[in-house]
Design an enzyme around this catalytic site. Structure first.
Site, PDB file in Angstrom:
ATOM      1  N   ASP A 292       4.349  -4.461   8.804  1.00 47.52           N
ATOM      2  CA  ASP A 292       3.418  -3.449   9.278  1.00 47.52           C
ATOM      3  C   ASP A 292       4.192  -2.120   9.262  1.00 47.52           C
ATOM      4  O   ASP A 292       5.401  -2.085   9.015  1.00 47.52           O
ATOM      5  CB  ASP A 292       2.822  -3.781  10.651  1.00 47.52           C
ATOM      6  CG  ASP A 292       1.479  -3.054  10.864  1.00 47.52           C
ATOM      7  OD1 ASP A 292       1.197  -2.101  10.114  1.00 47.52           O
ATOM      8  OD2 ASP A 292       0.726  -3.434  11.766  1.00 47.52           O
ATOM      9  N   TYR A 293       3.498  -1.056   9.535  1.00 48.93           N
ATOM     10  CA  TYR A 293       4.043   0.293   9.342  1.00 48.93           C
ATOM     11  C   TYR A 293       5.372   0.459  10.092  1.00 48.93           C
ATOM     12  O   TYR A 293       5.394   0.530  11.321  1.00 48.93           O
ATOM     13  CB  TYR A 293       3.008   1.294   9.853  1.00 48.93           C
ATOM     14  CG  TYR A 293       3.141   2.685   9.297  1.00 48.93           C
ATOM     15  CD1 TYR A 293       2.280   3.140   8.312  1.00 48.93           C
ATOM     16  CD2 TYR A 293       4.123   3.547   9.764  1.00 48.93           C
ATOM     17  CE1 TYR A 293       2.384   4.417   7.808  1.00 48.93           C
ATOM     18  CE2 TYR A 293       4.240   4.818   9.267  1.00 48.93           C
ATOM     19  CZ  TYR A 293       3.364   5.253   8.287  1.00 48.93           C
ATOM     20  OH  TYR A 293       3.472   6.523   7.790  1.00 48.93           O
TER      21      TYR A 293
END
Ligand code: BGC
Length: 744
Positions: A292-293
Site C-alpha cells: 500500500d502507499y
C-alpha cells in the site's frame, strides 16, 4: 534514490522490435502469449538495477513526498533508466503516452499505469457497500466491467480494486469500500468484481488488472481506527477475513495489495505468513503483490524495521513484489544483494511476476494499445452505463421501515413536495470519495430526480435545514420548517457527507449528527407525511429516527443517478429489493457487531448483555423490506441423515402475498450445532434473488455441498465435522424457518 546512469535495455528492445516487425509484415499475428519462456528471456538480459526498477512504482509528480523525506525525482530520467516498472495516478493520457514512449525507446519494457477505480470512473455508481446491498451479482459485475471500459479508454490498465475487507465495525470509514460483514456474500462479490474488471481476456483493450486489497485484516483495525493495529487470531483470519481474498484469487485476480495494519505482530507488508505461506503457498497465487502507499517504509514506524534498508529486506523476504511510493526497493535492494543479504532469486521471482502481468495485458505486443484517441468521447457516460448506474442504485436501496405503508408514493397526490436535509445540498455528496473522473455536474440530486419523475404534476423545492451535515444553522432550519409547513409531503434526507466515509474517516461515534436529529424532530412535529432517506457509506445509529419516523429508506451514496433511482423507488417504479450487507447497530457501543456472533455461554437475558442498552441491533444483517409481502413455507431437506461427501437438497416455497410484483433475496444459513471449536450462531451459505409477480408462488432450490459444512477445526484444518446442523432459510438473518439434519 541513487544517482542514475543511462543504460538502455537493448536485449528486450530487440525482442519487442522483432514482435512488432512480424506483425507489420503480415506474418501470423503474434498473439499475446504470457509464456514463462518469454519472461525468462527478458529477465535473463536485465541488469540487477533494471530488475529492481521493475519493482518500483511511482506517481506522476516531481516531488515524491512520504513520511520521512521529500525526494526530488526526475520522472523522465527514472523511466529512461528503467528505474520504474509501474505508475499510479498518471492522470492525463498524453503523460502516459509520453512515459510509455520513453520506456519503449530506452528499455523495451512497457509500463503499467494504475489508478484507484473503485465505484466508477466517469459514470459513478453507488459506493461498494451500497452495491453489495443489491445482492445482485451480475449487476455488480457489470459496474466493474463499465469501470474497466471507461478506465481503459483513458489509458488505465490496473485498478486498485476490489477492496474485499470484511468489517464488523462501522467506526471504520473504509467499510464503505467493501462488501460488508459476511465472508460468503463478500466472496461472491469479490469474484464478480474481479471478473468485471478483468473480463475473460486480459489482453483485450478494455479489460484491466484487478487488485484484491488490503491483504489482510485491514477491516479489523482496533477500535475502528484506520491504519491501526489488529489483534486477530489465525482462526478469525481464516474464518472471516481470508475467504473473499481466496475467492478473488480463485477468480483469477492478478494482483493483491498489502494492508497498512499488522497481523499477529507483523506489519502486513513484511508478513511472510500471509504472503509467502498463505497467498503464494497454500493458494498458489501467481500474480504480483503491491505494497500500500509507502507501506514498506512505514514498517520503520511500526518498529518492525530499524531503517528503510531493513524494511526493504523484510518486504522482499515476505513476498511483497512492488513498492508503491516507498522507494525502499530502489534505494536498497541492489546493495542488499551485493552484500549477500538478499538472494537475487527473490528479486527474480518478483520481477517475473511483474513482467508476466505486462505480457498478460498484451503490452509487449502493443505498448500503446490503451491510448486510443477519441475512445474516451465514445465510452464515457455511454447511455447504457448511465442507465446501469440508475438500475444498480435503485437495487441497492434498502427499505428499512414502511410502518404506515406511505410508500410507494402516488405520482399525482402530492402537489408540493419539500426535499429537506443537508444531504441533497451538494451533488458531490452522492458520489462518495473515490469518484475518479466523475464530475459533480453529472449527478442527479434527489430533488432533481423527483422533479424528473413528476414533471409538472408537483412543485419540488429544496432546503438544507442545516449549514452542513454537522453544523446547525437557525436560519436554514427556519427556512426548512417554513417550506415543510407549506408542503404536503416531506422527503427528509439525512446522513453523512462525501468525505465522511472512505479512507481515514474513522469516527468515534457513528450517531447521526445532532443538528440533523434536531431537524428531524422539528419536521416530525409538523405531522406531515415524511419519508426519511438516509445517505451514507456506513451504518449510522439513529435511535430517535428509528423510533419516531415510520418511513425510512437507506440510499447509501448512490452515484450519479442517485436522484432518478430514488424517484423510481419512492414512486413505485421499482419495488425495493435491497438487503443490508452489514448489521446496523443500535448505538456505537455495540460495535464491532455482526450476525456472525458465537453461541456464547450465558446467552439469556441476564447473561451476555449491556446494563444500559439492548444487544439487539437496529436492523440485522440481510434485512430489507419490500412494498409487497413474501411468505416462506414448506421448507424441505432431502434427508435428515447426511453422509460425508453427499449433498443435501433444500427447497422452500416462496409466495408473493402482497399487492405488488417484487424481488426477494432468499437467504440460506447453516447453523453448526456443535464442533471442535466454538461455533457461530449461523453462517450465510447461499442466497438467490427471486422475482415474483403479485400472487405468484415458486419453489426455490438450494444444494448444500460438503464444502458448505466445513469449518477450521481445532488443528486448523478445513473439514466438515460429523454432528448436528440446522438449515435456516428466510428473509433476513433473524427471521428464518429451520430444519435439522445429522452429518455422519
Ligand atoms: C489506500 C489504497 C489505495 C492507495 C493508492 C492508499 O492510501 O489505502 O487503498 O489503493 O492509497 O491510492
Amino acid at each position: 534514490m541513487r544517482s542514475t546512469t543511462t543504460t538502455s535495455f537493448f536485449g528486450a528492445y530487440i525482442i519487442f522490435m522483432l514482435l512488432v516487425s512480424m506483425t507489420a509484415c503480415g506474418e501470423s499475428k503474434v498473439k499475446t502469449d504470457p509464456t514463462d519462456a518469454k519472461v525468462e528471456e527478458i529477465l535473463s538480459q536485465m541488469t540487477l538495477r533494471q530488475k529492481v526498477g521493475q519493482l518500483n512504482q511511482l506517481k506522476h509528480a516531481k516531488l515524491i513526498a512520504n513520511n520521512h523525506k521529500e525526494t526530488d525525482i526526475n520522472i523522465d530520467s527514472a523511466v529512461i533508466n528503467g528505474d520504474v516498472g509501474t505508475f499510479l495516478n498518471v492522470w492525463w493520457m498524453k503523460d502516459k503516452r509520453h512515459y510509455q514512449k520513453l520506456a519503449m525507446e530506452h528499455t523495451g519494457v512497457p509500463l503499467i499505469f494504475a489508478l484507484d477505480i473503485i465505484h466508477g470512473f466517469r459514470t459513478t455508481f453507488p459506493v461498494p457497500l451500497g452495491e453489495a446491498a443489491s445482492w445482485n451479482l451480475p449487476l455488480i459485475e457489470r459496474s466493474a466491467r463499465i469501470m474497466a471500459i471507461e478506465g481503459t479508454s483513458s489509458g488505465n490498465m490496473w485498478t486498485f480494486a476490489p477492496m474485499v475487507d470484511i468489517s464488523f465495525d462501522a467506526r471504520w470509514g473504509r467499510m464503505m469500500e467493501g462488501g460488508g460483514e459476511d465472508p460468503y456474500l463478500g466472496s461472491q462479490i469479490a469474484a464478480a468484481r474481479v471478473h468485471g474488471f478483468q473480463g475473460d481476456d486480459l489482453s483485450a483493450n478494455n479489460t484491466m488488472l484487478a487488485c484484491a486489497k488490503h491483504f489482510a485484516a485491514y477491516g479489523q483495525v482496533e477500535a475502528g481506527r484506520d491504519y491501526n493495529q489488529t489483534t486477530v487470531s489465525e482462526r478469525f483470519l481464516r474464518e472471516y477475513v481470508l475467504p473473499p481474498f481466496h475467492a478473488a484469487e480463485k477468480a483469477g485476480c492478478r494482483t493483491f495489495m498489502n494492508a497498512f495494519n499488522d497481523y499477529d505482530g507483523v506489519p502486513c507488508s513484511g508478513n511472510k505468513f500471509l504472503i509467502r505461506d498463505i497467498l503464494k503457498g497454500e493458494w498458489g497465487f501467481k500474480g504480483a503483490v503491491v505494497s500500500d502507499y509507502n507501506s514498506f517504509e512505514e514498517m520503520v514506524d511500526w518498529r518492525y524495521a530499524k531503517d528503510r534498508k531493513q524494511a526493504a529486506l523484510k518486504a522482499i523476504e515476505a513476498g511483497s513484489d512492488i513498492d508503491m511510493m516507498g522507494l525502499v526497493y530502489m534505494d536498497h535492494l541492489q546493495d542488499l544483494v551485493e552484500e549477500g543479504k538478499v538472494d537475487v532469486a527473490l528479486i527474480d521471482d518478483a520481477v517475473r511476476r511483474v513482467l508476466k502481468l505486462k505480457f498478460e495485458l498484451g503490452l509487449f505486443d502493443d505498448p500503446f494499445k490503451y491510448f486510443t484517441d477519441g475512445l474516451q468521447e465514445k465510452e464515457w457516460r455511454h447511455p447504457e452505463y448511465v442507465e446501469h448506474a440508475r438500475k444498480i442504485a435503485r437495487e441497492s436501496m434498502v427499505l428499512l421501515k414502511n410502518d404506515k405503508q406511505l410508500l410507494p408514493l402516488s405520482k399525482t397526490k402530492y402537489k408540493k413536495i419539500a426535499v429537506i436535509g443537508p444531504i441533497d445540498a451538494k451533488p458531490e455528496t452522492h458520489m462518495g470519495t473515490w469518484s475518479a473522473a466523475g464530475p459533480k455536474e453529472d449527478v442527479v440530486r434527489f430533488t432533481e430526480g423527483i422533479r424528473n419523475k413528476l414533471g409538472k404534476a408537483a412543485k419540488v423545492t429544496f432546503e438544507a435545514g442545516c449549514a452542513d451535515e454537522h453544523t446547525a444553522d437557525t436560519k436554514a432550519l427556519n427556512r426548512a420548517i417554513r417550506l415543510a409547513k407549506s408542503s404536503d409531503l416531506v422527503i427528509l434526507t439525512l446522513g453523512e457527507g462525501q468525505w465522511f466515509s472512505g479512507e481515514n474517516t474513522s469516527l468515534v461515534d457513528i450517531s447521526l449528527p445532532e443538528p440533523q436529529v434536531q431537524l428531524a424532530k422539528k419536521i416530525k412535529a409538523l405531522n406531515k407525511p415524511t419519508v426519511v432517506v438516509m445517505a451514507d457509506g456506513r451504518p449510522i445509529c439513529m435511535p430517535w429516527i428509528k423510533e419516531n419516523m415510520p418511513t425510512i429508506l437507506e440510499s447509501w451514496l448512490a452515484g450519479c443517478e442517485a436522484g432518478n433511482a430514488l424517484a423510481d423507488v419512492l414512486f413505485g417504479d421499482y419495488n425495493p429489493s435491497g438487503k443490508l450487507p452489514v448489521t446496523f447497530p443500535a448505538n456505537t457501543g455495540q460495535v464491532p457487531i455482526s450476525y456472525l456472533r458465537k453461541a456464547t455461554g450465558r446467552p439469556t437475558e441476564n447473561g451476555t448483555r449491556y446494563l444500559d442498552a439492548s444487544n439487539e441491533p437496529a436492523f440485522p444483517f440481510g434485512y430489507g423490506l419490500s412494498y409487497t409481502n413474501f411468505k416462506y413455507s414448506n421448507l424441505k431437506i432431502s434427508t435428515d441423515s447426511l453422509k460425508l461427501g453427499q449433498q443435501l437438497e433444500v427447497s422452500v416455497d416462496l409466495e408473493n402475498t402482497g399487492q405488488y410484483d417484487g424481488k426477494e433475496v432468499v437467504q440460506l444459513y447453516i447453523s453448526d450445532l456443535y464442533g471442535s471449536t466454538s461455533r457461530p450462531l449461523k453462517e450465510l451459505k447461499h442466497f438467490k434473488l427471486i422475482a415474483l409477480k403479485k400472487g405468484e408462488r415458486k419453489t426455490v432450490h438450494f444444494t448444500i455441498a460438503e464444502e458448505d459444512l466445513k469449518m477450521w477445526n481445532e488443528q486448523m484444518k478445513f473439514v466438515a465435522e460429523p454432528g448436528e446442523f440446522q438449515v435456516q432459510v428466510g428473509t433476513n438473518s433473524d427471521v428464518v424457518i429451520t430444519k435439522n439434519f445429522i452429518l455422519s
